[in-house]
Design an enzyme around this catalytic site. Structure first.
Site, PDB file in Angstrom:
ATOM      1  N   GLY A  26       0.794  -1.233   0.000  1.00 47.19           N
ATOM      2  CA  GLY A  26       0.000   0.000   0.000  1.00 47.19           C
ATOM      3  C   GLY A  26       0.813   1.262   0.000  1.00 47.19           C
ATOM      4  O   GLY A  26       0.515   2.219   0.729  1.00 47.19           O
ATOM      5  N   GLY A  29      -0.217   5.220   0.393  1.00 44.79           N
ATOM      6  CA  GLY A  29      -0.948   5.738   1.542  1.00 44.79           C
ATOM      7  C   GLY A  29      -0.187   6.797   2.323  1.00 44.79           C
ATOM      8  O   GLY A  29       1.034   6.954   2.190  1.00 44.79           O
ATOM      9  N   PHE A  30      -0.898   7.509   3.176  1.00 45.05           N
ATOM     10  CA  PHE A  30      -0.347   8.589   3.998  1.00 45.05           C
ATOM     11  C   PHE A  30       0.775   8.072   4.892  1.00 45.05           C
ATOM     12  O   PHE A  30       1.893   8.603   4.891  1.00 45.05           O
ATOM     13  CB  PHE A  30      -1.481   9.182   4.845  1.00 45.05           C
ATOM     14  CG  PHE A  30      -1.082  10.303   5.758  1.00 45.05           C
ATOM     15  CD1 PHE A  30      -0.364  11.393   5.304  1.00 45.05           C
ATOM     16  CD2 PHE A  30      -1.457  10.275   7.101  1.00 45.05           C
ATOM     17  CE1 PHE A  30      -0.023  12.440   6.156  1.00 45.05           C
ATOM     18  CE2 PHE A  30      -1.125  11.308   7.960  1.00 45.05           C
ATOM     19  CZ  PHE A  30      -0.406  12.391   7.490  1.00 45.05           C
ATOM     20  N   ARG A  51      -2.296  -0.391  -6.398  1.00 46.01           N
ATOM     21  CA  ARG A  51      -3.447  -1.002  -7.068  1.00 46.01           C
ATOM     22  C   ARG A  51      -3.368  -0.925  -8.586  1.00 46.01           C
ATOM     23  O   ARG A  51      -4.016  -1.705  -9.286  1.00 46.01           O
ATOM     24  CB  ARG A  51      -4.745  -0.342  -6.583  1.00 46.01           C
ATOM     25  CG  ARG A  51      -5.108  -0.677  -5.148  1.00 46.01           C
ATOM     26  CD  ARG A  51      -6.401   0.017  -4.762  1.00 46.01           C
ATOM     27  NE  ARG A  51      -6.788  -0.306  -3.400  1.00 46.01           N
ATOM     28  CZ  ARG A  51      -7.559  -1.336  -3.060  1.00 46.01           C
ATOM     29  NH1 ARG A  51      -7.986  -2.155  -3.995  1.00 46.01           N
ATOM     30  NH2 ARG A  51      -7.875  -1.541  -1.795  1.00 46.01           N
ATOM     31  N   ASP A  77      -6.219  -5.925  -5.568  1.00 51.99           N
ATOM     32  CA  ASP A  77      -7.066  -6.101  -4.387  1.00 51.99           C
ATOM     33  C   ASP A  77      -6.244  -6.762  -3.292  1.00 51.99           C
ATOM     34  O   ASP A  77      -5.841  -7.916  -3.412  1.00 51.99           O
ATOM     35  CB  ASP A  77      -8.284  -6.964  -4.728  1.00 51.99           C
ATOM     36  CG  ASP A  77      -9.271  -7.097  -3.568  1.00 51.99           C
ATOM     37  OD1 ASP A  77      -8.930  -6.645  -2.447  1.00 51.99           O
ATOM     38  OD2 ASP A  77     -10.361  -7.643  -3.769  1.00 51.99           O
ATOM     39  N   TYR A 183     -14.483   0.372  12.339  1.00 54.80           N
ATOM     40  CA  TYR A 183     -13.092   0.613  11.962  1.00 54.80           C
ATOM     41  C   TYR A 183     -12.156   0.101  13.051  1.00 54.80           C
ATOM     42  O   TYR A 183     -11.172  -0.606  12.773  1.00 54.80           O
ATOM     43  CB  TYR A 183     -12.824   2.100  11.710  1.00 54.80           C
ATOM     44  CG  TYR A 183     -11.348   2.388  11.603  1.00 54.80           C
ATOM     45  CD1 TYR A 183     -10.634   2.015  10.476  1.00 54.80           C
ATOM     46  CD2 TYR A 183     -10.655   2.967  12.664  1.00 54.80           C
ATOM     47  CE1 TYR A 183      -9.261   2.227  10.382  1.00 54.80           C
ATOM     48  CE2 TYR A 183      -9.287   3.190  12.587  1.00 54.80           C
ATOM     49  CZ  TYR A 183      -8.602   2.815  11.443  1.00 54.80           C
ATOM     50  OH  TYR A 183      -7.243   3.020  11.375  1.00 54.80           O
ATOM     51  N   LYS A 187      -9.237  -3.133  12.764  1.00 54.60           N
ATOM     52  CA  LYS A 187      -7.820  -3.099  13.110  1.00 54.60           C
ATOM     53  C   LYS A 187      -7.506  -4.117  14.206  1.00 54.60           C
ATOM     54  O   LYS A 187      -6.441  -4.746  14.200  1.00 54.60           O
ATOM     55  CB  LYS A 187      -7.413  -1.696  13.559  1.00 54.60           C
ATOM     56  CG  LYS A 187      -7.623  -0.611  12.514  1.00 54.60           C
ATOM     57  CD  LYS A 187      -6.865  -0.884  11.231  1.00 54.60           C
ATOM     58  CE  LYS A 187      -5.369  -0.723  11.373  1.00 54.60           C
ATOM     59  NZ  LYS A 187      -4.655  -0.829  10.075  1.00 54.60           N
ATOM     60  N   VAL A 215      -3.110  10.152  13.347  1.00 53.08           N
ATOM     61  CA  VAL A 215      -1.805  10.421  12.736  1.00 53.08           C
ATOM     62  C   VAL A 215      -1.878  11.734  11.954  1.00 53.08           C
ATOM     63  O   VAL A 215      -2.619  11.847  10.972  1.00 53.08           O
ATOM     64  CB  VAL A 215      -1.391   9.274  11.795  1.00 53.08           C
ATOM     65  CG1 VAL A 215      -0.010   9.551  11.216  1.00 53.08           C
ATOM     66  CG2 VAL A 215      -1.401   7.937  12.541  1.00 53.08           C
ATOM     67  N   SER A 232      -7.103  11.416   7.938  1.00 51.38           N
ATOM     68  CA  SER A 232      -6.536  12.173   9.054  1.00 51.38           C
ATOM     69  C   SER A 232      -6.060  13.563   8.631  1.00 51.38           C
ATOM     70  O   SER A 232      -6.102  14.505   9.430  1.00 51.38           O
ATOM     71  CB  SER A 232      -5.402  11.394   9.716  1.00 51.38           C
ATOM     72  OG  SER A 232      -4.401  11.061   8.796  1.00 51.38           O
TER      73      SER A 232
END
Length: 356
Positions: A26, A29-30, A51, A77, A183, A187, A215, A232
């Protein structure tokens, strides 16, 4: 399965750097973008999953100076069984960051629980089947896997790595369950699934997990538009774009700078002491009121756009401890004012660019 593998476009890493290669899932991502930076700054070769080829081009743009040590595996995916089979081949370690971070979805089980849990299981299964040399896997978990949301403010209590969110799958998958609850559950179950996988399957690798709260801080990934910020970042930008007329209520009273989260992943990966351990990587407590005060103090020209802070003491809520991360990983943490100032500077630069 062959059709799935055909979709995975594997690009092998160059042989520069320190000779060690890690896979970061990933990578657009941030948090993942800072994880990339932390490994690249230590001269690792990094392979990252994205992706699509289009996303790969965005990551290349944001990490231009390290393209000689950065390569890509396209995994459409993350939860697809076997989807990481090619991506894990030939790497020395794996950092699994890829999972949804959204608080409002149409279907809790379909959009949050299954992608997060199955994505983790898929990555670990691929490693066990196709790479016997990986010894350490670091999972990006969350404070969401620590906090007991039913306890509310929990005055006088201090959360540590010993705590686990006690939510049940039945409650989290209920269509009436609030998005934040589901959510947090996603996790929790994903992190537990990782440790359960090791206990059950006895692979050659062990697992460590990083558990950050909210974050904040400047982005290292490409941002196309201020209307399409990660969750975030959007949480902070709404405090300075005029959309909030009063200071909103704070829901999670713990935070960390994204640059520290990136560093924590590398430190956990490199530390033999971190095997089988989880780390609560938090800089401490915060409120939106404090953030508004920081923004107005450092950017007085934003008065009128930022909600007027209230005169109030820090609320009587739970405490958080980063003692284990400091002691075992050698972590130190960026303070709230530095983090928010750096992030607001970035937002203002993006605003200026969008008007040019």
């Amino acid at each position: 399965m062959d059709a799935i593998k055909n979709k995975v476009q594997q690009v092998l890493n160059p042989t520069s750097g320190n000779g060690k290669t890690v896979l970061v899932t990933g990578g657009s991502g941030f948090v993942a973008a800072h994880v990339l930076n932390s490994f690249l700054s230590r001269d690792y070769n990094v392979r990252t999953t994205v992706r699509s080829q289009q996303t790969a081009e965005k990551v290349k743009k944001s990490h231009e100076k390290d393209l000689d040590r950065l390569s890509f595996a396209i995994v459409p995916d993350v939860a697809t069984p076997g989807g990481h089979d090619e991506a894990v081949k030939g790497v020395d370690g794996v950092i699994h960051t890829a999972s949804p971070f959204v608080l409002q979805v149409e279907d809790n089980e379909r959009d949050l629980l299954r992608p997060t849990i199955d994505g983790t299981s898929s990555v670990l299964t691929s490693i066990q089947k196709h790479n016997s040399t990986v010894k350490r896997v670091v999972i990006t978990s969350s404070f969401a896997a620590i906090i007991d949301m039913d306890k509310g403010a929990r005055s006088g209590y201090t959360y540590t790595e010993k705590d686990w969110n006690p939510v049940t799958y039945e409650a989290a998958s209920n269509k009436e369950s609030p998005g934040p609850v589901s959510y947090c559950a996603s996790k929790t179950f994903a992190e537990q699934a990782a440790y359960d996988f090791v206990a059950k399957n006895k692979p050659n690798f062990n697992v460590s997990s990083i558990c950050p709260p909210m974050v904040y801080g400047p982005a290292a990934h490409s941002i196309d538009s201020l209307d399409k910020l990660n969750t975030s970042s959007a949480d902070i930008y709404r405090l300075m774009n005029g959309s909030e007329k009063t200071v909103p209520d704070t829901n999670f009273f713990a935070w960390v700078d994204v640059r520290d989260v990136g560093e924590a992943h590398v430190k956990a990966y490199e530390s033999s002491e971190a095997a089988g351990q989880r780390y609560f990587t938090t800089a401490g407590g915060y409120t939106y009121n404090q953030i508004c005060e920081i923004i107005l103090k450092n950017f007085p020209e934003l008065k009128g756009r930022v909600p007027e802070p209230k005169e109030e003491k820090f609320p009587d809520v739970y405490g958080v401890s980063n003692e284990k991360a400091r002691k075992e990983l050698g972590m130190s943490f960026i303070d709230l004012e530095t983090s928010i100032v750096d992030q607001v500077k970035e937002f203002l630069a993006l605003e200026k660019r969008s008007k040019a």
